[in-house]
Enzyme design. Structure first.
Site, short mmCIF file in Angstrom:
data_model
loop_
_atom_site.label_atom_id
_atom_site.label_comp_id
_atom_site.label_asym_id
_atom_site.label_seq_id
_atom_site.Cartn_x
_atom_site.Cartn_y
_atom_site.Cartn_z
N ASP A 69 0.82 -1.22 0.00
CA ASP A 69 0.00 0.00 0.00
C ASP A 69 0.85 1.26 0.00
O ASP A 69 0.44 2.30 -0.52
CB ASP A 69 -0.94 0.00 1.20
CG ASP A 69 -2.09 -0.98 1.03
OD1 ASP A 69 -2.24 -1.53 -0.08
OD2 ASP A 69 -2.84 -1.21 2.00
N ASN A 140 -5.58 8.61 1.47
CA ASN A 140 -5.94 7.92 2.71
C ASN A 140 -6.38 8.87 3.82
O ASN A 140 -7.51 8.78 4.28
CB ASN A 140 -4.76 7.08 3.21
CG ASN A 140 -4.81 5.65 2.73
OD1 ASN A 140 -5.67 5.28 1.94
ND2 ASN A 140 -3.89 4.83 3.19
#
Length: 291
Positions: A69, A140
């Site tokens: 990620d 995010n």
């Protein structure tokens, strides 16, 4: 995806030997199906080159990321101003953003190149920090946290110009649905479906146990202000520190007008990802218990 894919950019995390080794098979596979395949193995150099360019670098039709990620966040950051459909082949430990298992890379890329890929438009945040000319962009989250040497922060959250509450805590996380399974989850925040629209406000180690995470409207215009005199705070966007705050400073956060297109395939079950990544085991009967 329905547009033809002629140029592919591959970003392989050089710190993961298995990702670099896959290039021996992946590059010929792509070259037999596309006109141009560009390969980068230095993630930081790739991001710096893209961020410093004046839009004269070629824009790929597809971005393939070999890593976890963190590498996905770097790829998204590199193409923040002109998003590119991106698929991640997971070589990390979590893999919420890099959703393709390495064992299935051939069939997933075959499907995407054949036009069967599904675009998941992921909401982003635009963040304005005092002293910085340009806003930062988060896929995010943005975190306003105390500097390591300082005392607990006192910060105020406003939404749409209306005061919500003051926090006495180590900080506050404002997360997108994509980021709801990252730092916000570790701090006790809820899990949101990744293509949902919304902002999660999660306090970090709040002194008041009544301060709970909030799910805000996606179009909320949020302001986070430092209240206590002499305190200093850091502003961290997708794991990267972008600035510092002093007493009276406020960070402005709102929905970015353009989502980021992540790619997946119809049979890549997002709930399976949750079960596997978070270790959900099901009910007691499924574990062999009698009652």
């Amino acid at each position: 995806m329905t547009s033809p894919i002629r140029r592919v950019q591959v970003l392989a995390h050089s710190g993961k030997s298995a990702a670099v080794e896959l290039l021996d098979d992946l590059v010929p596979f792509l070259e037999s199906r596309c006109d141009t395949v560009d390969v980068e193995c230095d993630v930081l150099e790739f991001v710096a080159k893209r961020e410093s360019s004046t839009n004269d670098l070629p824009r790929p039709d597809l971005m393939v990321v070999l890593g976890g990620d963190g590498a996905m966040l770097s790829a998204v950051r590199a193409h923040a101003s002109a998003p590119v459909p991106t698929v991640g082949i997971n070589f990390g430990r979590v893999g919420f953003l890099a959703s393709t298992p390495v064992t299935r890379w051939r069939e997933v890329l075959d499907g995407i190149l054949a036009g069967h890929g599904i675009v998941e438009p992921r909401m982003r945040l635009s963040i304005r920090v005092p002293g910085l000319e340009r806003p930062s962009v988060a896929l995010n989250e943005v975190v306003i946290s105390r500097a390591s040497e300082d005392a607990m922060l006192q910060i105020a959250l406003e939404v749409g110009g209306t005061w919500v509450t003051d926090y006495r805590s180590d900080g506050l996380i404002l997360a997108t649905p994509s980021g709801s399974t990252a730092y916000s989850l570790s701090a006790g925040g809820p899990i949101l479906a990744p293509t949902l629209l919304g902002v999660v406000a999660t306090p970090i180690c709040s002194q008041a146990l009544s301060n709970r995470p909030l799910v805000l409207h996606p179009d909320s215009k949020c302001s986070v202000r430092v209240l206590n005199a002499g305190a200093r705070a850091e502003v961290v966007v997708d794991g990267r520190r972008v600035g510092r705050l002093s007493a009276g400073d406020a960070v402005q956060v709102e929905r970015h007008p353009e989502p980021y297109p992540l790619l997946t395939m119809p049979d890549l079950d997002p709930y399976r990802r949750l079960r596997e990544r978070l270790g959900w085991t099901g009910g007691v009967h499924e574990q062999g218990a009698d009652a």
